[in-house]
Write an enzyme that holds these catalytic residues in place. Structure first.
Site, mmCIF file in Angstrom:
data_model
loop_
_atom_site.group_PDB
_atom_site.id
_atom_site.type_symbol
_atom_site.label_atom_id
_atom_site.label_comp_id
_atom_site.label_asym_id
_atom_site.label_seq_id
_atom_site.Cartn_x
_atom_site.Cartn_y
_atom_site.Cartn_z
ATOM 1 N N HIS A 115 -6.436 -0.667 -13.928
ATOM 2 C CA HIS A 115 -7.343 -0.272 -12.851
ATOM 3 C C HIS A 115 -7.933 1.092 -13.209
ATOM 4 O O HIS A 115 -7.586 2.113 -12.627
ATOM 5 C CB HIS A 115 -6.536 -0.209 -11.535
ATOM 6 C CG HIS A 115 -7.368 -0.062 -10.314
ATOM 7 N ND1 HIS A 115 -6.883 0.505 -9.156
ATOM 8 C CD2 HIS A 115 -8.645 -0.413 -10.030
ATOM 9 C CE1 HIS A 115 -7.813 0.508 -8.235
ATOM 10 N NE2 HIS A 115 -8.896 -0.043 -8.741
ATOM 11 N N ASN A 128 -16.140 18.687 -11.923
ATOM 12 C CA ASN A 128 -15.006 18.081 -12.622
ATOM 13 C C ASN A 128 -15.218 18.048 -14.135
ATOM 14 O O ASN A 128 -14.266 17.869 -14.896
ATOM 15 C CB ASN A 128 -14.750 16.664 -12.096
ATOM 16 C CG ASN A 128 -14.292 16.660 -10.657
ATOM 17 O OD1 ASN A 128 -13.802 17.657 -10.139
ATOM 18 N ND2 ASN A 128 -14.465 15.534 -9.984
ATOM 19 N N LYS A 186 -10.190 -8.301 -8.931
ATOM 20 C CA LYS A 186 -8.791 -7.861 -8.958
ATOM 21 C C LYS A 186 -7.841 -8.993 -9.349
ATOM 22 O O LYS A 186 -6.872 -8.777 -10.076
ATOM 23 C CB LYS A 186 -8.382 -7.305 -7.595
ATOM 24 C CG LYS A 186 -9.303 -6.235 -7.027
ATOM 25 C CD LYS A 186 -9.387 -4.992 -7.873
ATOM 26 C CE LYS A 186 -10.116 -3.877 -7.125
ATOM 27 N NZ LYS A 186 -10.322 -2.682 -7.938
ATOM 28 N N ARG A 217 -9.321 -6.102 1.257
ATOM 29 C CA ARG A 217 -8.287 -6.892 0.597
ATOM 30 C C ARG A 217 -7.119 -7.098 1.550
ATOM 31 O O ARG A 217 -6.739 -6.198 2.302
ATOM 32 C CB ARG A 217 -7.754 -6.157 -0.651
ATOM 33 C CG ARG A 217 -8.730 -6.031 -1.786
ATOM 34 C CD ARG A 217 -7.977 -5.602 -3.046
ATOM 35 N NE ARG A 217 -7.060 -4.506 -2.822
ATOM 36 C CZ ARG A 217 -7.373 -3.223 -2.926
ATOM 37 N NH1 ARG A 217 -8.599 -2.877 -3.251
ATOM 38 N NH2 ARG A 217 -6.476 -2.286 -2.710
ATOM 39 N N ASP A 222 -14.261 0.725 -12.726
ATOM 40 C CA ASP A 222 -13.131 0.191 -11.970
ATOM 41 C C ASP A 222 -12.025 -0.410 -12.827
ATOM 42 O O ASP A 222 -10.856 -0.257 -12.497
ATOM 43 C CB ASP A 222 -13.638 -0.880 -10.993
ATOM 44 C CG ASP A 222 -12.608 -1.252 -9.945
ATOM 45 O OD1 ASP A 222 -11.904 -0.354 -9.441
ATOM 46 O OD2 ASP A 222 -12.490 -2.442 -9.616
ATOM 47 N N THR A 276 -15.770 5.863 -8.978
ATOM 48 C CA THR A 276 -17.195 5.678 -9.232
ATOM 49 C C THR A 276 -17.890 7.021 -9.391
ATOM 50 O O THR A 276 -18.769 7.188 -10.242
ATOM 51 C CB THR A 276 -17.839 4.852 -8.108
ATOM 52 O OG1 THR A 276 -17.199 3.572 -8.042
ATOM 53 C CG2 THR A 276 -19.324 4.642 -8.358
ATOM 54 N N SER A 314 -8.226 2.885 -5.292
ATOM 55 C CA SER A 314 -9.541 2.569 -4.741
ATOM 56 C C SER A 314 -9.976 3.648 -3.755
ATOM 57 O O SER A 314 -9.171 4.185 -3.001
ATOM 58 C CB SER A 314 -9.508 1.207 -4.038
ATOM 59 O OG SER A 314 -9.276 0.178 -4.961
ATOM 60 N N ALA A 315 -11.269 3.954 -3.785
ATOM 61 C CA ALA A 315 -11.887 4.927 -2.883
ATOM 62 C C ALA A 315 -11.376 6.345 -3.090
ATOM 63 O O ALA A 315 -11.397 7.164 -2.185
ATOM 64 C CB ALA A 315 -11.706 4.512 -1.419
ATOM 65 N N CYS A 316 -10.926 6.650 -4.312
ATOM 66 C CA CYS A 316 -10.459 8.002 -4.628
ATOM 67 C C CYS A 316 -11.336 8.678 -5.685
ATOM 68 O O CYS A 316 -10.891 9.593 -6.374
ATOM 69 C CB CYS A 316 -9.011 7.966 -5.111
ATOM 70 S SG CYS A 316 -7.801 7.716 -3.802
ATOM 71 N N ASN A 331 -14.970 0.669 4.534
ATOM 72 C CA ASN A 331 -14.869 -0.044 3.258
ATOM 73 C C ASN A 331 -16.145 -0.838 2.955
ATOM 74 O O ASN A 331 -16.119 -1.800 2.198
ATOM 75 C CB ASN A 331 -13.662 -0.987 3.258
ATOM 76 C CG ASN A 331 -13.320 -1.496 1.867
ATOM 77 O OD1 ASN A 331 -13.335 -0.747 0.895
ATOM 78 N ND2 ASN A 331 -13.024 -2.781 1.750
ATOM 79 N N SER A 332 -17.262 -0.428 3.530
ATOM 80 C CA SER A 332 -18.527 -1.106 3.227
ATOM 81 C C SER A 332 -18.885 -0.893 1.761
ATOM 82 O O SER A 332 -18.488 0.101 1.142
ATOM 83 C CB SER A 332 -19.637 -0.602 4.148
ATOM 84 O OG SER A 332 -19.786 0.802 4.054
ATOM 85 N N ARG A 333 -19.662 -1.840 1.208
ATOM 86 C CA ARG A 333 -19.826 -1.889 -0.249
ATOM 87 C C ARG A 333 -21.273 -2.108 -0.673
ATOM 88 O O ARG A 333 -22.085 -2.629 0.075
ATOM 89 C CB ARG A 333 -18.990 -3.049 -0.812
ATOM 90 C CG ARG A 333 -17.497 -2.932 -0.573
ATOM 91 C CD ARG A 333 -16.846 -2.028 -1.563
ATOM 92 N NE ARG A 333 -15.426 -1.837 -1.309
ATOM 93 C CZ ARG A 333 -14.553 -1.478 -2.251
ATOM 94 N NH1 ARG A 333 -14.951 -1.287 -3.499
ATOM 95 N NH2 ARG A 333 -13.278 -1.287 -1.942
ATOM 96 N N TYR A 354 -14.540 -11.930 1.681
ATOM 97 C CA TYR A 354 -14.706 -10.533 1.264
ATOM 98 C C TYR A 354 -14.406 -10.352 -0.228
ATOM 99 O O TYR A 354 -13.515 -10.999 -0.787
ATOM 100 C CB TYR A 354 -13.789 -9.620 2.087
ATOM 101 C CG TYR A 354 -13.695 -8.233 1.480
ATOM 102 C CD1 TYR A 354 -14.723 -7.312 1.673
ATOM 103 C CD2 TYR A 354 -12.649 -7.882 0.650
ATOM 104 C CE1 TYR A 354 -14.674 -6.067 1.068
ATOM 105 C CE2 TYR A 354 -12.591 -6.641 0.046
ATOM 106 C CZ TYR A 354 -13.607 -5.737 0.257
ATOM 107 O OH TYR A 354 -13.569 -4.502 -0.359
#
Length: 641
Positions: free
Chosen positions: A287, A552, A267, A111, A334, A314, A309-311, A423-425, A258
């Site tokens: 979010h 968790n 988003k 982004r 998400d 998922t 994001s990325a924390c 950041n590959s998806r 992207y």
């Protein structure tokens, strides 16, 4: 014909065709002008008047060779894949079932928050008063004149020689009262295919538009490539821009192919425009993941959780719980759209139809459910390729031999660079998830019992703390801080303020956003309990103090028992934390729970100073007084501790 702001008035004089359309010509003359140079899909004649007007004006501006209205069919998807293979955009991955690999231009991998703007007549609609006329961390403002200029500088003729695809899509189940419809026009078949995965797309949406013509207009172009060596991924990174005009329900994106920049339902629509719609209509666009948890007694409850994001969103949404008898099911990983029903219960839908997940770090050990989901009907972007026609990324397991990296170059473990972009998806249909919740497409949404906030905090922040009340919970969301991630342009491990995990996604003034959240607490409503969690606290050696992942579930168990009034808690300066033996730790050898739940006084007095500085410098007079009250309570609690 009505004025349409995707073609600004100052462009009218630049092209006779656009002038004729913008100033109002007959429908017959309009169609004749278009057909003179553009091949139209016959289905365009079936579009509703507003959608058709949007498509025709966009075509007149961008001048594509063809216009194709997408029907969402399997045959159409197969044709798109064949076309992208010919163009060099995707290549098949024969190791899996209908999986594909894409490599983007190295300058188009995340982004572009610094070039993402919200337009309004008044700057204060977008940016808090403390940052008026300055760069704000809570939103980028653009004037209407500059907005129009950005369009006229980029879009005229930008689709020449390409097909313009018309994507009718629904955010949320088609027909749900919580769902919204958009129409995206784009010149990227990659975007079309990905939107088919990430949204409900095609003829069913066109049918819904015939009943209600309200929709969000989304215009996207990859632009003209500035790097001839990446012809399979056309883009224009130096001129990339993403624009939103909430008053007109309009999104415009140029120069990037992207995900978050080009899949405009994600988003841009679901959060930036969605947050404005939610404020206007009295609901929440957030979010957040949504997960259902069933305990050994068969009681099922749902949690929404906001992480940057990325924390780990998922991973939590697809968690395999370590506690016997517990079952976790995924509604979404998400985004959550949430609204109180007539009985005062907060209900949530996942407006998306797929997962656009970060690949690195995903493995059979960290997220076996994701790994069971992604190896069919998936597009992988910027991961590494193996010699047997598969994919690999850091954290997936031991690196195989003969790996080709995300740039298409031979790679080895000694290369010193990652094989997969950080950041590959993976872009995967949600219904492939083996633990997808049976209510994930419920029109009325699932009932939310608890809301979690959290981020990556290596020190000082406890494993879990419960807010004292709704106002205190809003303060927790407003003061979230986390290490920066690779999902955007940031680098390094700096701790960034990321309120509500929405910092890049606010569609309007953050102070007004907080007031909107505070306004949710009304008589007759069952308010979810709010908690803050931190799976990422470390010791002096840099090792995590909490095992995370499936463990968790122990924290979620305490959270849900708190919601039911069945778990013990003790008061702490930050709120309520688990009382002694209230959090199950059986089987976790060497766990320092006392430290995990500790709140060091010096750390938190400094944290209070950082929060005060942030509030003053970024929000100023737009900050609700309730947030100052909560900050004063925080300081007082630690001064007296």
């Amino acid at each position: 014909m009505m004025h349409f702001k995707i073609i600004p008035e100052n462009y009218v004089n630049k092209a006779a065709k656009c002038a004729q359309i913008a100033l109002g010509c007959s429908r017959a003359a309009h169609q004749t002008a278009l057909r003179g140079s553009i091949k139209l899909n016959p289905q365009i004649a079936t579009l509703t008047p507003k959608v058709r007007a949007f498509v025709e004006r966009s075509a007149a501006l961008c001048e594509p060779e063809h216009v194709h209205v997408c029907d969402g069919s399997d045959a159409e998807a197969a044709a798109l894949l064949q076309l992208m293979q010919q163009q060099g955009t995707v290549k098949p991955l024969p190791k899996y079932d209908n999986c594909w690999l894409t490599r983007t231009d190295p300058a188009d991998v995340a982004r572009v928050e610094s070039r993402t703007f919200i337009c309004s007549e008044h700057e204060r609609d977008v940016v808090p008063i403390a940052r008026a006329g300055q760069k704000s961390a809570l939103g980028n403002y653009i004037t209407p004149a500059d907005y129009d200029k950005a369009v006229t500088d980029r879009f005229p003729g930008c689709m020449r020689g390409r097909t313009m695809y018309v994507i009718p899509f629904s955010m949320g189940p088609v027909g749900s009262p919580l769902s919204k419809i958009g129409v995206e026009v784009t010149d990227s078949p990659y975007v079309v295919y990905s939107m088919r995965v990430m949204t409900r797309m095609g003829n069913k949406v066109l049918d819904a538009l015939r009943k209600d013509e309200n929709f969000v207009r989304c215009l996207h172009s990859v632009g003209r490539t500035s790097n001839p060596s990446t012809t399979g991924w056309p883009c224009d990174p130096p001129r990339t821009i993403i624009l939103h005009r909430p008053t007109d329900n309009e999104i415009i994106s140029y120069g990037s192919g992207y995900g978050g920049n080009s899949l405009l339902g994600k988003k841009c629509f679901a959060l930036r425009l969605g947050s404005v719609m939610a404020r206007r209509e009295g609901w929440l666009a957030e979010h957040m993941l949504i997960v259902g948890i069933t305990d050994p007694e068969g009681r099922k409850r749902y949690i929404a959780a906001a992480f940057p994001s990325a924390c780990g969103k998922t991973n939590l949404a697809m968690m395999t719980p370590s506690l016997p008898g517990y079952k976790v099911e995924c509604v979404g990983d998400d985004i959550a759209w949430m609204k109180f029903d007539k009985n005062g219960v907060l209900r949530a839908i996942n407006p998306e139809n797929g997962f656009f997940g970060v690949a690195p770090g995903t493995s059979a050990g960290t997220n076996p459910v994701a790994m069971a989901s992604v190896f069919r009907n998936t597009v992988f972007t910027n991961v590494a390729e193996t010699s047997d026609g598969g994919v690999w990324w850091e954290g997936m397991g031991a690196a195989p031999e003969n790996v080709v990296d995300w740039k298409g170059k031979p790679w080895s473990a000694t290369a010193g660079t990652p094989a997969a972009h950080p950041n590959s998806r993976f872009c995967t249909p949600a219904n492939q998830c083996p633990i997808i919740d049976d209510q994930w497409e419920s029109a009325e949404g699932v009932p939310i019992s608890a809301i979690l906030f959290g981020g990556r905090r290596p020190e000082g922040v406890p494993l879990v703390v419960e807010a004292r009340d709704w106002q205190h919970g809003v303060f927790m969301g407003a003061t979230m801080r986390s290490e920066a991630t690779a999902a955007a342009e940031h680098s390094g491990k700096m701790i960034m303020h990321d309120p509500f995990a929405m910092r890049p996604f606010f569609g309007y003034n953050f102070g007004d956003y907080l007031r909107h959240w505070l306004s949710m607490a009304q008589e007759g409503r069952t308010m979810p309990k709010i908690f803050h969690v931190n799976w990422f606290r470390k010791n002096e050696q840099g090792q995590f103090l909490w095992p995370g992942f499936g463990e968790n579930a122990r924290v979620l168990e305490w959270v849900l028992r708190r919601c039911a009034g069945a778990a013990a808690a003790r008061d702490a300066p930050l709120g309520r934390v688990p009382a002694a033996r209230a959090l199950r730790t059986d089987g976790l050898a060497g766990l320092d729970l006392e430290r995990l739940l500790s709140t060091p006084r010096d750390f938190w007095m400094n944290e209070a100073d950082c929060i005060e500085k942030y509030f003053k410098e970024e929000v100023g007079d737009d900050l609700p007084n309730e947030m100052w009250d909560e900050l004063n309570k925080l300081r007082k609690n630690f001064e007296q501790a």
